[in-house]
Scaffold this active site. Structure first.
Site, PDB file in Angstrom:
ATOM      1  N   ASP A 135       5.212  -7.763   5.589  1.00 19.98           N
ATOM      2  CA  ASP A 135       5.267  -8.889   4.654  1.00 19.98           C
ATOM      3  C   ASP A 135       6.370  -8.695   3.603  1.00 19.98           C
ATOM      4  O   ASP A 135       7.109  -9.623   3.288  1.00 19.98           O
ATOM      5  CB  ASP A 135       3.914  -9.069   3.941  1.00 19.98           C
ATOM      6  CG  ASP A 135       2.840  -9.614   4.878  1.00 19.98           C
ATOM      7  OD1 ASP A 135       3.192 -10.370   5.810  1.00 19.98           O
ATOM      8  OD2 ASP A 135       1.658  -9.276   4.696  1.00 19.98           O
ATOM      9  N   ARG A 160       1.306  -5.641  -5.037  1.00 21.94           N
ATOM     10  CA  ARG A 160       1.325  -6.572  -3.913  1.00 21.94           C
ATOM     11  C   ARG A 160       1.777  -7.988  -4.297  1.00 21.94           C
ATOM     12  O   ARG A 160       1.495  -8.935  -3.572  1.00 21.94           O
ATOM     13  CB  ARG A 160      -0.068  -6.631  -3.267  1.00 21.94           C
ATOM     14  CG  ARG A 160      -0.482  -5.377  -2.529  1.00 21.94           C
ATOM     15  CD  ARG A 160      -1.618  -5.629  -1.584  1.00 21.94           C
ATOM     16  NE  ARG A 160      -2.091  -4.413  -0.935  1.00 21.94           N
ATOM     17  CZ  ARG A 160      -1.579  -3.911   0.197  1.00 21.94           C
ATOM     18  NH1 ARG A 160      -0.589  -4.533   0.795  1.00 21.94           N
ATOM     19  NH2 ARG A 160      -2.071  -2.815   0.721  1.00 21.94           N
ATOM     20  N   THR A 212       4.706   1.723   6.022  1.00 24.00           N
ATOM     21  CA  THR A 212       3.277   1.424   6.116  1.00 24.00           C
ATOM     22  C   THR A 212       2.595   2.474   6.965  1.00 24.00           C
ATOM     23  O   THR A 212       3.083   2.824   8.056  1.00 24.00           O
ATOM     24  CB  THR A 212       2.922   0.021   6.676  1.00 24.00           C
ATOM     25  OG1 THR A 212       1.498  -0.078   6.726  1.00 24.00           O
ATOM     26  CG2 THR A 212       3.489  -0.294   8.053  1.00 24.00           C
ATOM     27  N   GLY A 229       0.827  -1.209   0.000  1.00 22.72           N
ATOM     28  CA  GLY A 229       0.000   0.000   0.000  1.00 22.72           C
ATOM     29  C   GLY A 229       0.857   1.252   0.000  1.00 22.72           C
ATOM     30  O   GLY A 229       1.951   1.282   0.563  1.00 22.72           O
TER      31      GLY A 229
HETATM   32  P1  FBP Z   1       0.592  -1.872   3.635  1.00 20.80           P
HETATM   33  O1  FBP Z   1       0.573  -2.725   4.865  1.00 20.80           O
HETATM   34  O2  FBP Z   1       1.000  -2.584   2.421  1.00 20.80           O
HETATM   35  O3  FBP Z   1       1.384  -0.630   3.868  1.00 20.80           O
HETATM   36  O4  FBP Z   1      -0.886  -1.366   3.346  1.00 20.80           O
HETATM   37  C1  FBP Z   1      -1.699  -0.938   4.366  1.00 20.80           C
HETATM   38  C2  FBP Z   1      -3.085  -0.568   3.894  1.00 20.80           C
HETATM   39  O5  FBP Z   1      -3.175   0.800   3.584  1.00 20.80           O
HETATM   40  C3  FBP Z   1      -4.089  -0.971   4.968  1.00 20.80           C
HETATM   41  O6  FBP Z   1      -4.268   0.075   5.888  1.00 20.80           O
HETATM   42  C4  FBP Z   1      -5.296  -1.328   4.146  1.00 20.80           C
HETATM   43  O7  FBP Z   1      -6.083  -2.294   4.784  1.00 20.80           O
HETATM   44  C5  FBP Z   1      -4.710  -1.908   2.894  1.00 20.80           C
HETATM   45  O8  FBP Z   1      -3.458  -1.304   2.728  1.00 20.80           O
HETATM   46  C6  FBP Z   1      -5.562  -1.668   1.689  1.00 20.80           C
HETATM   47  O9  FBP Z   1      -5.023  -2.354   0.619  1.00 20.80           O
HETATM   48  P2  FBP Z   1      -5.184  -1.977  -0.916  1.00 20.80           P
HETATM   49  O10 FBP Z   1      -4.278  -0.827  -1.159  1.00 20.80           O
HETATM   50  O11 FBP Z   1      -4.692  -3.184  -1.631  1.00 20.80           O
HETATM   51  O12 FBP Z   1      -6.606  -1.619  -1.142  1.00 20.80           O
END
Ligand code: FBP
Length: 549
Positions: A176, A145, A203, A81
């Protein structure tokens, strides 16, 4: 053609600050050999070549920096993210590499770890980098991802790494992705291939932290953006005095974002998932607690309020946690599940779950139950951002209040509005804190590469002090690992940092929440300021402040 805003133009000129140790020539000081936080024997077995490495700290060297004898190339990947400051990690890395040898080159792999495997890349030159300094987003090279975990992927990656003469790969990601960085480092080390792998802690969720990684980047900016908007809602709420606002906040697992926002804005209630789990609360208990707050305020004539809800809540309610764990294993073992119709899926789930979990599943509103069975992300996580917990809670609360009214226990009116803040904060222009911290993480990563480190995470600490006093170095990633059950298997992973119920940030919150619930004590942090007095522009998050003071 995209037009640069005035702020963008002015902000581009901001020169992020570095720790004094990185101002000129540096020397790496080795600490004692390290151990993983848990399951030492198993982790050591899985990482025989990168386990137990010493911690590294950079100190100012006496001599002036000499240009490295041979120029080298580096690859960089943005993973997972978005988080504010990613572009500054890359510009810091670029500047750090150029300070080591002006002929060093930086390649960006496109759209996340998949870019390495699929050989999608671009060279990041000074012109490109300059366009992205101090900006939010990950759009310089994009993110993704894709999980880097299979030897075939490592081998495909190695082809392009060798073709481009890359000496090190920097992976900017969360727990991760940094786990994968450690696996990749081990793989290349075991094969005796001269490719170093360095991780950077990213994050907005704030759950990649420990004693040596004080915070992940992006948390500061994202929570300041949410804090501003929550404050605005609180003002509206206190002006109209007719709505209860239910605000869900991102944070896939831990409640750090919700807690930080509560400390900033003093809402009427904030749920902390870790406390729900510790107290073994079920959904009805949470609704009961909320109903008491709403009724107490109504008794004073206040039929309005603001409630913060962490996105990951559902997975911390013990009954839901057990259900999700069984669902995860069931979905991993039955790939045909995705091709069934919605009705067949429900039938399939109910007939495969154990009795207790099937009963929990059946008791949920259909929409929420279905959301729990949707695709996992590539790391096997439920996509909690898709679950509308804020609506689930306010619906249940509405019913409870109606019941209480009949019993003469509640006298007010209840009208709910719902919000979800997540994506609006992930790409904001980094606060001064994140701009400096990220730039330092990237610059520091260049130094880690220069001193030959692999399997390390870039670490910048002492973060509540002025940036000149920040401590820079590297932490062996294996040091942060333990074994956890993921996707139906036991795997080595970086231990997630959840909210510590004995920690100062939670204690400060807990000592005020009854007062905030009954009275209206809203605090309005306002928008992030980039120019102006230090006490307005350069403050770290409340969480970091309380953790260190
Ligand atoms: P990371 O752990 O990869 O930094 O992402 C966190 C996050 O923003 C969470 O807060 C949220 O649940 C998720 O990503 C949302 O994922 P996506 O960007 O795939 O919709």
């Amino acid at each position: 053609m995209a037009k640069k805003s005035v702020l963008q133009q002015k902000r581009a000129a901001y020169q992020p600050k570095l720790p004094a140790a990185l101002w000129g020539a540096v020397k790496a000081v080795k600490g004692e050999p390290t151990q993983s936080v848990g399951d030492q024997e198993e982790i050591q077995k899985l990482f025989p070549n990168t386990y137990g490495l010493p911690q590294l700290t950079f100190e100012k060297a006496d001599s002036a920096p000499a240009e490295a004898a041979c120029a080298f190339n580096v690859g960089v990947i943005l993973s997972g993210g978005q988080a504010p400051g990613g572009h500054n990690v890359i510009s810091g890395l670029f500047d750090g590499l150029k300070a080591i040898n002006k002929d060093n080159r930086l390649y960006g792999f496109l759209m996340g770890p998949g870019g390495l495997v699929d050989h999608n890349y671009m060279e990041l030159t000074a012109d490109i980098i300059d366009d992205y300094r101090n900006t939010g987003g990950f759009d310089i090279i994009g993110s993704g991802r894709t999980k880097l975990e299979k030897p075939e992927q490592f081998e495909k990656g190695l082809e392009i790494i060798q073709q481009l003469g890359i000496r090190a790969v920097v992976i900017i990601g969360g727990d991760d992705s940094n786990t994968n960085a450690a696996v990749l480092a081990e793989y290349y080390k075991a094969k005796n291939v001269p490719v170093q792998v360095i991780g950077c802690p990213k994050t907005i969720d704030g759950d990649l932290k420990n004693e040596l990684i004080e915070t992940s980047f992006g948390f500061d900016t994202a929570t300041k953006v949410y804090g501003e908007v929550i404050g605005n809602i609180e003002r509206d709420c206190n002006s109209a005095k007719k709505y209860w606002h239910f605000i869900k906040l991102m944070g896939r697992s831990a409640s750090h974002i919700a807690l930080e926002c509560a400390l900033q804005t003093q809402p009427n209630w904030c749920i902390i998932s870790e406390e729900v789990e510790a107290k073994n609360m079920n959904l009805n208990d949470i609704v009961d607690e909320l109903a008491q707050v709403v009724a107490a305020r109504a008794a004073k004539g206040d039929n309005f309020g603001t409630v913060l809800i962490p996105e990951g809540l559902i997975e911390f309610i013990p009954t839901m946690k057990a259900l999700i764990a069984e669902l995860n294993d069931m979905l991993a073992a039955n790939p045909q599940f995705a091709s069934l119709s919605a009705a067949e899926q429900r039938e399939f789930v109910l007939s495969h779950l154990n009795e207790v979990n099937a009963a929990t599943f059946a008791s949920l509103p259909m929409g929420v139950a279905r959301q729990l069975t949707l695709d996992r992300d590539p790391h096997g996580n439920v996509q909690v951002s898709l679950i509308e917990t804020e609506k689930l809670l306010s619906e249940m609360l509405g019913k409870r209040l109606a019941q209480m009214k009949k019993e003469g226990k509640y006298v007010g009116k209840f009208a709910a509005l719902h919000h979800f803040f997540g994506y609006e904060g992930r790409c904001a222009d980094p606060s001064n804190f994140d701009a400096d911290y990220c730039y330092a993480l990237g610059y520091n990563a260049a130094q880690l590469i220069n001193c030959g480190a692999t399997g390390y995470m870039s670490s910048v600490r002492n973060l509540t002090k002025p940036s000149a006093q920040w401590v820079a170095g590297g932490i062996p990633i294996t040091m942060m690992m333990n074994m956890e059950h993921r996707n139906g298997k036991n795997k080595p992973v970086i231990k997630k940092a959840l909210v510590d119920l004995n920690g100062k940030p939670f204690k400060v919150f807990a000592s005020h929440r009854e007062e905030w619930a009954l009275n209206t004590c809203y605090s309005y942090p306002g928008p992030i300021q980039y120019f102006g007095p230090e006490e307005v522009c350069d403050q770290p998050s409340r969480t970091l402040y309380y953790e260190q003071n």
